[in-house]
Write an enzyme that holds these catalytic residues in place. Structure first.
Site, PDB file in Angstrom:
ATOM      1  N   ARG A 160       0.813  -1.213   0.000  1.00 25.18           N
ATOM      2  CA  ARG A 160       0.000   0.000   0.000  1.00 25.18           C
ATOM      3  C   ARG A 160       0.846   1.262   0.000  1.00 25.18           C
ATOM      4  O   ARG A 160       1.910   1.311   0.610  1.00 25.18           O
ATOM      5  CB  ARG A 160      -0.938  -0.008   1.220  1.00 25.18           C
ATOM      6  CG  ARG A 160      -1.973  -1.120   1.176  1.00 25.18           C
ATOM      7  CD  ARG A 160      -2.683  -1.297   2.508  1.00 25.18           C
ATOM      8  NE  ARG A 160      -3.710  -2.342   2.416  1.00 25.18           N
ATOM      9  CZ  ARG A 160      -3.464  -3.643   2.531  1.00 25.18           C
ATOM     10  NH1 ARG A 160      -2.223  -4.060   2.749  1.00 25.18           N
ATOM     11  NH2 ARG A 160      -4.449  -4.516   2.437  1.00 25.18           N
ATOM     12  N   HIS A 186       3.040 -12.937  -5.810  1.00 25.89           N
ATOM     13  CA  HIS A 186       1.891 -13.073  -4.920  1.00 25.89           C
ATOM     14  C   HIS A 186       1.306 -14.491  -4.968  1.00 25.89           C
ATOM     15  O   HIS A 186       0.084 -14.661  -4.974  1.00 25.89           O
ATOM     16  CB  HIS A 186       0.818 -12.044  -5.281  1.00 25.89           C
ATOM     17  CG  HIS A 186      -0.055 -11.623  -4.140  1.00 25.89           C
ATOM     18  ND1 HIS A 186      -1.052 -12.426  -3.636  1.00 25.89           N
ATOM     19  CD2 HIS A 186      -0.081 -10.485  -3.405  1.00 25.89           C
ATOM     20  CE1 HIS A 186      -1.676 -11.794  -2.655  1.00 25.89           C
ATOM     21  NE2 HIS A 186      -1.101 -10.605  -2.492  1.00 25.89           N
ATOM     22  N   ASP A 230      -2.104 -10.249   7.752  1.00 26.06           N
ATOM     23  CA  ASP A 230      -1.793  -9.336   6.643  1.00 26.06           C
ATOM     24  C   ASP A 230      -0.740  -8.366   7.172  1.00 26.06           C
ATOM     25  O   ASP A 230      -1.028  -7.200   7.430  1.00 26.06           O
ATOM     26  CB  ASP A 230      -3.066  -8.611   6.199  1.00 26.06           C
ATOM     27  CG  ASP A 230      -2.907  -7.873   4.878  1.00 26.06           C
ATOM     28  OD1 ASP A 230      -1.807  -7.938   4.291  1.00 26.06           O
ATOM     29  OD2 ASP A 230      -3.873  -7.222   4.437  1.00 26.06           O
ATOM     30  N   GLU A 283       5.332 -12.548   0.479  1.00 25.71           N
ATOM     31  CA  GLU A 283       5.615 -11.454  -0.442  1.00 25.71           C
ATOM     32  C   GLU A 283       6.930 -10.785  -0.030  1.00 25.71           C
ATOM     33  O   GLU A 283       6.956  -9.859   0.777  1.00 25.71           O
ATOM     34  CB  GLU A 283       4.459 -10.452  -0.431  1.00 25.71           C
ATOM     35  CG  GLU A 283       3.126 -11.053  -0.835  1.00 25.71           C
ATOM     36  CD  GLU A 283       1.963 -10.128  -0.544  1.00 25.71           C
ATOM     37  OE1 GLU A 283       2.014  -8.949  -0.977  1.00 25.71           O
ATOM     38  OE2 GLU A 283       1.016 -10.566   0.136  1.00 25.71           O
TER      39      GLU A 283
END
Length: 344
Positions: free
Chosen positions: A91, A190, A248, A310
């Protein structure tokens, strides 16, 4: 239209709405591991590994058709199955950053922020296959040219990506990029891994992370700039724990050139080791794996069907001066390498 290199392991995978063809290519080593890659998003579609029992299992989640992959990006919270992520993975706060005293506004595609490169990142582009090698350590090299201001990012960016399947059962992923002017970059893969097969659950698999700290984030999962010590907390996977049901989180890797992460399944007796030269690994379980998408072989994926490793720079690094550098200057070359090694 990208050039197509045709050989015995190259097959038509599907056709884009504009008529452009998408191909799949298989890398097969002497031990019988098969890796299938499609040039839509430079995506890992499958990794099939023969077990000592004689059974062959596919250890990554994916979809059977190109139409399904395209559809996966049209639902809210796309899972990005196996895709190459960029120009900037993770992000970016408010979808903006300042570079050389100039503010750039990116496409916002999640909660007023930019995620994984914007509306159409590298994950949805058609990559050109430029070289295929067969035999010992088979590989495939692909390239994508991202024009200046695509997604709001400055500079004409050329990305080269090479997948190599070694005879030591390693899938090497090597990234190289150059730009016509200063820009920011953060690339990753991913893939969702499951060492019991892509139609199982990771809940009983053992996770290790070579990390003692994580990035602190706000309620929208944007880094605050703080790095939190996780010693002896539920985030501490430096001693092996079962995979979390939902996570996450960006883990800051210890700089000791050892294994960054590992995953182990007792039932399949299969272990995966992750190596990287990047400063963090973002661990993700709980993706958009629901009935809107039917997985390979008509599998019904659940939120704990796979776990992502990731390997990357920190999310939102352009907006935090003390985070690792994310700027690629026009006279420099971006290089990154990640290895997924499988032990049976």
């Amino acid at each position: 239209m990208p050039n197509v290199i045709i050989n015995s392991k190259n097959k038509l995978f599907g056709t884009m709405p504009n008529g452009e063809s998408v191909y799949s290519h298989e890398l097969i080593n002497k031990n019988g591991i098969e890796v299938k890659i499609i040039n839509y998003g430079a995506t890992i579609n499958s990794i099939k590994i023969p077990l000592k029992t004689g059974k062959i299992i596919d250890v990554v989640l994916g979809l059977d058709t190109l139409e399904d992959y395209i559809k996966s990006y049209e639902i809210g919270g796309s899972p990005y199955y196996g895709a190459t992520i960029g120009r900037y993975s993770g992000r970016i706060n408010q979808g903006s950053f300042t570079l050389n005293n100039k503010k750039y506004q990116l496409e916002k595609n999640q909660n007023n922020h930019t995620l994984h490169g914007g509306n159409i990142g590298l994950s949805q582009r058609i990559w050109e296959v430029v070289k295929i090698t067969e035999g010992i350590n088979p590989s495939i090299k692909m390239t994508y040219f991202s024009p200046n201001m695509e997604g709001g990012f400055p500079g004409n960016l050329t990305v080269d990506l090479t997948y190599t399947l070694t005879e030591n059962n390693e899938l090497n992923i090597e990234y190289k990029a150059t730009t016509s002017e200063d820009t920011i970059i953060n690339l990753t893969n991913h893939s969702y891994f499951n060492l019991e097969g892509h139609n199982g659950t990771v809940a009983n698999q053992d996770l290790y992370l070579n990390s003692k700290s994580i990035l602190d984030t706000n309620e929208e999962n944007i880094p605050t700039g703080l790095v939190l010590d996780i010693n002896n907390s539920h985030f501490d996977f430096s001693t092996v724990k079962k995979c979390p049901i939902k996570i996450d989180t960006s883990f800051v890797l210890n700089k000791n050139n050892e294994v960054a992460a590992s995953l182990y399944s007792e039932s399949s007796n299969l272990k995966m080791l992750v190596y990287t030269d990047q400063p963090s690994v973002h661990i993700y379980v709980g993706g958009k794996c629901d009935e809107q998408l039917i997985g390979k072989e008509k599998s019904k994926y659940q939120t704990n069907s796979g776990i992502c490793f990731e390997t990357q720079n920190f999310p939102d690094a352009p907006n935090h001066g003390h985070f690792p550098n994310s700027v690629l200057k026009k006279d420099e070359t971006y290089l990154q390498k990640t290895i997924y090694k499988f032990e049976n």
